[in-house]
Design a protein around this motif. Structure first.
Motif, short mmCIF file in Angstrom:
data_model
loop_
_atom_site.label_atom_id
_atom_site.label_comp_id
_atom_site.label_asym_id
_atom_site.label_seq_id
_atom_site.Cartn_x
_atom_site.Cartn_y
_atom_site.Cartn_z
N GLU A 83 0.94 30.14 136.96
CA GLU A 83 2.16 29.40 137.25
C GLU A 83 2.22 29.01 138.73
O GLU A 83 2.72 27.94 139.08
N ARG A 84 1.72 29.91 139.57
CA ARG A 84 1.68 29.62 141.00
C ARG A 84 0.81 28.40 141.27
O ARG A 84 1.18 27.51 142.07
N VAL A 85 -0.32 28.32 140.61
CA VAL A 85 -1.22 27.19 140.78
C VAL A 85 -0.56 25.90 140.29
O VAL A 85 -0.68 24.84 140.91
N LEU A 88 1.94 24.84 142.91
CA LEU A 88 1.23 24.32 144.07
C LEU A 88 0.70 22.92 143.79
O LEU A 88 0.79 22.02 144.64
N ASP A 89 0.17 22.73 142.61
CA ASP A 89 -0.36 21.42 142.24
C ASP A 89 0.75 20.36 142.24
O ASP A 89 0.54 19.23 142.70
N TYR A 90 1.93 20.73 141.76
CA TYR A 90 3.07 19.81 141.76
C TYR A 90 3.46 19.44 143.19
O TYR A 90 3.69 18.26 143.49
N CYS A 91 3.54 20.44 144.07
CA CYS A 91 3.91 20.18 145.47
C CYS A 91 2.89 19.30 146.16
O CYS A 91 3.25 18.41 146.94
N LYS A 93 0.98 17.05 144.78
CA LYS A 93 1.12 15.68 144.29
C LYS A 93 2.30 14.98 144.97
O LYS A 93 2.22 13.80 145.32
N LYS A 94 3.41 15.70 145.15
CA LYS A 94 4.56 15.13 145.83
C LYS A 94 4.22 14.78 147.28
O LYS A 94 4.54 13.70 147.78
N ASN A 95 3.56 15.71 147.98
CA ASN A 95 3.17 15.47 149.37
C ASN A 95 2.17 14.33 149.48
O ASN A 95 2.23 13.51 150.39
N ALA A 96 1.23 14.29 148.54
CA ALA A 96 0.19 13.25 148.57
C ALA A 96 0.81 11.87 148.38
O ALA A 96 0.40 10.89 149.03
N HIS A 97 1.79 11.77 147.50
CA HIS A 97 2.44 10.48 147.29
C HIS A 97 3.21 10.06 148.54
O HIS A 97 3.23 8.88 148.91
N PHE A 98 3.82 11.02 149.21
CA PHE A 98 4.53 10.76 150.45
C PHE A 98 3.54 10.25 151.51
O PHE A 98 3.81 9.26 152.22
N PHE A 250 7.21 27.04 148.43
CA PHE A 250 7.54 25.78 147.76
C PHE A 250 8.94 25.28 148.15
O PHE A 250 9.65 24.70 147.32
N GLU A 251 9.29 25.49 149.40
CA GLU A 251 10.60 25.03 149.89
C GLU A 251 10.66 23.51 149.86
O GLU A 251 9.84 22.83 150.46
N LEU A 252 11.66 23.00 149.17
CA LEU A 252 11.85 21.55 149.06
C LEU A 252 12.59 21.01 150.27
O LEU A 252 13.60 21.57 150.70
N VAL A 253 12.07 19.92 150.82
CA VAL A 253 12.69 19.26 151.95
C VAL A 253 12.95 17.81 151.59
O VAL A 253 12.05 17.12 151.09
N LYS A 254 14.16 17.34 151.83
CA LYS A 254 14.50 15.94 151.61
C LYS A 254 14.64 15.24 152.95
O LYS A 254 15.30 15.76 153.84
N VAL A 255 14.00 14.09 153.07
CA VAL A 255 14.06 13.33 154.32
C VAL A 255 14.37 11.87 154.01
O VAL A 255 14.02 11.37 152.93
#
Length: 391
Positions: A83-85, A88-91, A93-98, A250-255
């Motif tokens: 589940e940790r992996v 991490l994979d989801y985060c 992908k989000k960072n990569a798209h950013f 996995f702290e979410l940050v909105k900018v």
């Protein structure tokens, strides 16, 4: 504000245009002639695009190492590493798209990279020439979004930016009402939050930055975002140590926490110039030009800090103020291939006075830098905060 300009060294090679919210290569032939500058810029673009592939190495490391655990050890863990992996994979992908969004406008500058048909991060090729040092700079840049453009970073910004703003407004109380704006320069401007804050308060603020990672990212957040909390990212996704909770990583940050496009008006003046501070500003046209110079976590980035002080004195107007905030970490101190002049604050203060400044205010102020409250480990700087006036 009509236009945010970027100049590289003394070439008008690139500029940022706020009105059209786009990035334009201008005089690209000149940039290509400077092959080292061109290759460096290309490598930075590749690093942004390569974020996913770099982080896949981290995922594989976690999988490989957890598979060495004994079955009894795995069963007794509260944490499910699979589940940790997935998290991490989801985060990632989000960072990569950013990261993809930050540099997507520049693909036409590098046809040899074959990026013109890339529409999403999953389509990206792998760039094996990306260096580890550049990967580290990209990760630091993502954390800088946390410091400069998230609601979580407000506490840390208040430790430095707020004090600087208050001091400058105290020295120039008529900034909002003055017909001719006070010219304020901020070398080492990073992602531009302090530049934006001063421009929105009536100062003609110019940021100067050497790092393309910071320049491209500041352009994106200032010029290309339209609303508050428009983007999500996970800047601490690669922090695997010093976590109290499994989810701290996995702290979410909105900018951004505030959208510059909603705040800045046509009357506000804000600009950026790219290049090394002394190279850009040690010119006759800037001598006795600036009403104020702000150095925040900056002066210790010099090979020779005295060169910085000399330049600040030359380009500041008589009676202009220099406000400094930061430590004396001296970034080149452990790089034996680089010159590094490391002086104590007492030595610096003596030199500043001898140069022709009057220190009107000084205090020590504690401050962190790019620190998440969820991280067990952090560095607290005892920063030098002073205002010196040119006689």
């Amino acid at each position: 504000m009509d236009q945010i300009e970027i100049q590289i060294k003394e070439m008008d090679a690139l500029y940022f245009d706020k009105e059209y919210a786009s990035y334009h290569p201008s005089n690209n032939e000149i940039l290509q002639k400077d092959i080292h500058e061109y290759q460096h810029f290309k490598n930075v673009i590749a690093c942004f695009y390569n974020y996913t592939n770099d982080m896949k190495v981290e995922i594989q490391r976690i999988k490989t190492h957890f598979e060495t655990l004994k079955p009894e050890q795995r069963s007794n863990l509260q944490m499910n590493y699979q589940e940790r992996v997935k998290k991490l994979d989801y985060c990632i992908k989000k960072n990569a798209h950013f990261c993809f969004l930050i540099v997507a406008a520049y693909v036409d500058m590098f046809p040899e990279m074959d990026l013109s048909q890339v529409n999403y991060v999953s389509d990206l090729p792998y760039f094996p020439h990306v260096q580890h040092g550049d990967i580290s700079k990209l990760r630091i840049t993502l954390k800088q979004f946390y410091r400069d453009w998230s609601i979580q970073g407000q506490t840390e910004r208040d430790q430095s930016y707020k004090l600087i703003i208050d001091q400058l407004q105290q020295y120039y109380p008529d900034a909002r009402t003055k017909n001719v704006k006070y010219q304020v320069l901020l070398p080492g401007a990073g992602l531009g939050r302090l530049v934006f804050e001063l421009a929105s308060r009536g100062f003609a603020a110019q940021g100067n930055e050497f790092s393309y990672f910071m320049l491209l990212s500041s352009h994106f957040i200032i010029n290309l975002t339209q609303k508050k909390d428009q983007y999500q990212l996970y800047p601490f996704a690669n922090n695997f140590c010093n976590r109290l909770s499994e989810n701290d990583q996995f702290e979410l940050v909105k900018v951004p926490d505030i959208a510059p496009a909603e705040i800045l008006t046509e009357n506000d003046e804000m600009s950026f110039v790219a290049g090394e501070f002394i190279t850009v500003y040690h010119q006759d046209k800037y001598f006795n030009f600036w009403d104020s110079i702000i150095t925040c976590f900056f002066i210790d980035t010099a090979n020779n800090v005295l060169d910085y002080i000399d330049t600040i004195y030359e380009i500041l107007k008589p009676k202009g103020c220099w406000i400094n905030f930061g430590p004396l970490e001296y970034h080149f101190a452990n790089q034996f291939s680089e010159t590094s002049i490391e002086l104590s604050y007492d030595d610096l203060k003596h030199y500043i006075k001898q140069k022709g400044f009057e220190i009107q205010f000084e205090q020590m102020q504690e401050s962190t830098y790019n620190h998440s409250k969820l991280d067990q480990k952090y560095l607290m700087y005892n920063c030098i905060f002073f205002m010196a006036v040119k006689k």
